[in-house]
Design a protein around this motif. Structure first.
Motif, PDB file in Angstrom:
ATOM      1  N   UNK A  49     -12.980   6.942  -2.013  1.00 36.47           N
ATOM      2  CA  UNK A  49     -13.984   7.571  -1.161  1.00 36.47           C
ATOM      3  C   UNK A  49     -14.770   6.522  -0.375  1.00 36.47           C
ATOM      4  N   UNK A  50     -15.125   5.425  -1.019  1.00 36.84           N
ATOM      5  CA  UNK A  50     -15.884   4.368  -0.345  1.00 36.84           C
ATOM      6  C   UNK A  50     -15.032   3.712   0.729  1.00 36.84           C
ATOM      7  N   UNK A  51     -13.770   3.448   0.424  1.00 35.38           N
ATOM      8  CA  UNK A  51     -12.884   2.825   1.412  1.00 35.38           C
ATOM      9  C   UNK A  51     -12.746   3.706   2.650  1.00 35.38           C
ATOM     10  N   UNK A  52     -12.552   5.009   2.449  1.00 32.44           N
ATOM     11  CA  UNK A  52     -12.461   5.927   3.578  1.00 32.44           C
ATOM     12  C   UNK A  52     -13.767   5.963   4.362  1.00 32.44           C
ATOM     13  N   UNK A  53     -14.903   5.956   3.662  1.00 37.40           N
ATOM     14  CA  UNK A  53     -16.203   6.013   4.332  1.00 37.40           C
ATOM     15  C   UNK A  53     -16.436   4.766   5.182  1.00 37.40           C
ATOM     16  N   UNK A  54     -16.074   3.604   4.657  1.00 37.77           N
ATOM     17  CA  UNK A  54     -16.232   2.363   5.412  1.00 37.77           C
ATOM     18  C   UNK A  54     -15.333   2.384   6.642  1.00 37.77           C
ATOM     19  N   UNK A  55     -14.099   2.826   6.471  1.00 37.18           N
ATOM     20  CA  UNK A  55     -13.175   2.900   7.608  1.00 37.18           C
ATOM     21  C   UNK A  55     -13.703   3.832   8.686  1.00 37.18           C
ATOM     22  N   UNK A  56     -14.384   4.896   8.272  1.00 38.33           N
ATOM     23  CA  UNK A  56     -14.925   5.873   9.217  1.00 38.33           C
ATOM     24  C   UNK A  56     -16.248   5.434   9.837  1.00 38.33           C
ATOM     25  N   UNK A  57     -16.806   4.320   9.361  1.00 38.43           N
ATOM     26  CA  UNK A  57     -18.032   3.799   9.955  1.00 38.43           C
ATOM     27  C   UNK A  57     -19.315   4.302   9.336  1.00 38.43           C
ATOM     28  N   UNK A  58     -19.251   4.881   8.141  1.00 35.70           N
ATOM     29  CA  UNK A  58     -20.461   5.368   7.501  1.00 35.70           C
ATOM     30  C   UNK A  58     -21.322   4.211   7.002  1.00 35.70           C
ATOM     31  N   UNK A 146      -4.344   6.096  -5.778  1.00 38.34           N
ATOM     32  CA  UNK A 146      -5.322   5.712  -4.753  1.00 38.34           C
ATOM     33  C   UNK A 146      -6.521   5.028  -5.405  1.00 38.34           C
ATOM     34  N   UNK A 147      -6.948   3.940  -4.821  1.00 35.91           N
ATOM     35  CA  UNK A 147      -8.021   3.125  -5.393  1.00 35.91           C
ATOM     36  C   UNK A 147      -7.509   1.828  -5.972  1.00 35.91           C
ATOM     37  N   UNK A 148      -6.206   1.761  -6.290  1.00 32.70           N
ATOM     38  CA  UNK A 148      -5.610   0.492  -6.703  1.00 32.70           C
ATOM     39  C   UNK A 148      -5.556  -0.440  -5.504  1.00 32.70           C
ATOM     40  N   UNK A 149      -5.372  -1.713  -5.766  1.00 29.92           N
ATOM     41  CA  UNK A 149      -5.224  -2.682  -4.687  1.00 29.92           C
ATOM     42  C   UNK A 149      -3.752  -3.023  -4.499  1.00 29.92           C
ATOM     43  N   UNK A 150      -3.362  -3.238  -3.248  1.00 28.95           N
ATOM     44  CA  UNK A 150      -1.982  -3.647  -2.950  1.00 28.95           C
ATOM     45  C   UNK A 150      -2.029  -5.065  -2.387  1.00 28.95           C
ATOM     46  N   UNK A 151      -1.199  -5.936  -2.966  1.00 21.55           N
ATOM     47  CA  UNK A 151      -1.182  -7.342  -2.566  1.00 21.55           C
ATOM     48  C   UNK A 151       0.137  -7.696  -1.896  1.00 21.55           C
ATOM     49  N   UNK A 152       0.061  -8.747  -1.077  1.00 21.52           N
ATOM     50  CA  UNK A 152       1.215  -9.237  -0.336  1.00 21.52           C
ATOM     51  C   UNK A 152       1.346 -10.742  -0.561  1.00 21.52           C
ATOM     52  N   UNK A 153       2.583 -11.189  -0.761  1.00 20.80           N
ATOM     53  CA  UNK A 153       2.831 -12.600  -0.993  1.00 20.80           C
ATOM     54  C   UNK A 153       3.822 -12.771  -2.122  1.00 20.80           C
ATOM     55  N   UNK A 154       3.750 -13.897  -2.788  1.00 17.56           N
ATOM     56  CA  UNK A 154       4.654 -14.191  -3.900  1.00 17.56           C
ATOM     57  C   UNK A 154       3.840 -14.374  -5.174  1.00 17.56           C
ATOM     58  N   UNK A 155       4.216 -13.619  -6.206  1.00 14.25           N
ATOM     59  CA  UNK A 155       3.488 -13.658  -7.471  1.00 14.25           C
ATOM     60  C   UNK A 155       4.473 -13.962  -8.588  1.00 14.25           C
ATOM     61  N   UNK A 156       4.384 -15.156  -9.116  1.00 12.60           N
ATOM     62  CA  UNK A 156       5.256 -15.565 -10.213  1.00 12.60           C
ATOM     63  C   UNK A 156       4.448 -15.777 -11.479  1.00 12.60           C
ATOM     64  N   UNK A 157       5.128 -16.119 -12.552  1.00 10.56           N
ATOM     65  CA  UNK A 157       4.439 -16.336 -13.833  1.00 10.56           C
ATOM     66  C   UNK A 157       3.555 -17.577 -13.781  1.00 10.56           C
ATOM     67  N   UNK A 158       3.971 -18.571 -12.998  1.00 16.57           N
ATOM     68  CA  UNK A 158       3.220 -19.816 -12.940  1.00 16.57           C
ATOM     69  C   UNK A 158       2.519 -20.054 -11.612  1.00 16.57           C
ATOM     70  N   UNK A 168      -5.202   0.805  -1.600  1.00 14.60           N
ATOM     71  CA  UNK A 168      -4.218   1.888  -1.531  1.00 14.60           C
ATOM     72  C   UNK A 168      -4.936   3.235  -1.511  1.00 14.60           C
ATOM     73  N   UNK A 169      -4.573   4.094  -0.556  1.00 12.47           N
ATOM     74  CA  UNK A 169      -5.205   5.413  -0.458  1.00 12.47           C
ATOM     75  C   UNK A 169      -4.173   6.545  -0.552  1.00 12.47           C
ATOM     76  N   UNK A 170      -2.958   6.215  -0.983  1.00 11.38           N
ATOM     77  CA  UNK A 170      -1.936   7.235  -1.160  1.00 11.38           C
ATOM     78  C   UNK A 170      -1.047   7.410   0.057  1.00 11.38           C
ATOM     79  N   UNK A 171       0.073   8.087  -0.150  1.00 14.73           N
ATOM     80  CA  UNK A 171       1.020   8.418   0.918  1.00 14.73           C
ATOM     81  C   UNK A 171       1.474   7.197   1.701  1.00 14.73           C
ATOM     82  N   UNK A 172       1.650   6.079   0.989  1.00 18.53           N
ATOM     83  CA  UNK A 172       2.161   4.875   1.627  1.00 18.53           C
ATOM     84  C   UNK A 172       1.204   4.210   2.587  1.00 18.53           C
TER      85      UNK A 172
END
Length: 202
Positions: A49-58, A146-158, A168-172
């Protein structure tokens, strides 16, 4: 007026007022859901809800309202929220670097601020996407919400080398601070290369 359609793209003719009304309805729906059938963890409802509100300019604590521009390094002051950025490490296409005169957020600054507002404390803390991901737990795609974070890059054990994060807000789709010259907006998860997974604060 430029707005966001259901496909997550910007289109003329979708008024800011209409988007704000939709956010209000969404926020009310999430409150009802969190008070009855726990379809999602309550805090993830708040994040969305907060992410959507910020995107909408509230208006939000630390921001008087309106679209928030991308600013390289923005959102990394002692207190999370929009701030002037930095030109250190800047490699954007817009020259000269506008970050030091632009009050806004970068991708990790946005995630940090939204989570601060949702959780009531600075759970992601200072740092960049590499620092933030180390404070989170990876979630299988089938269990992402929705509400989880989606990351980009390379994530290894070390070794961790990430370059973007969105909410993430759902529906891709995700709410994110994409790059210099844009405002906080909704994009497809495929708008950025190198998708690394879904992560949650537990």
């Amino acid at each position: 007026m430029i707005g966001i359609s259901r496909d997550g793209q910007r289109h003329p003719g979708v008024s800011k007022r209409r988007r704000l009304a939709a956010v209000t309805v969404l926020a009310g729906t999430l409150v009802v859901l969190s008070g009855s059938i726990p379809l999602l963890p309550v805090t993830l409802n708040r994040v969305t809800a907060i992410a959507y509100a910020i995107e909408a300019g509230q208006e939000q604590p630390g921001w008087t309202g309106g679209e928030i521009p991308y600013s390289w390094g923005g959102g990394h002051d002692d207190v999370p929220g929009p701030s002037l950025g930095t030109c250190q490490g800047y490699s954007g296409a817009i020259l000269p670097c506008p970050a030091t005169r632009t009050r806004g957020l970068d991708c990790s600054g946005l995630a940090r601020w939204v989570y601060r507002l949702a959780y009531g404390r600075d759970v992601l803390g200072p740092g960049n996407t590499d620092d933030h991901i180390r404070r989170l737990t990876e979630i299988p795609a089938a269990k992402a919400r929705p509400g989880d974070l989606v990351f980009y890059g390379k994530i290894g054990k070390r070794k961790v080398k990430t370059h973007h994060v969105g909410i993430y807000v759902g529906q891709g789709r995700m709410v994110n601070a994409l790059k210099t010259g844009t405002e906080i907006r909704i994009d497809s998860l495929t708008a950025v290369k190198g998708f690394a997974g879904y992560f949650r604060y537990l």
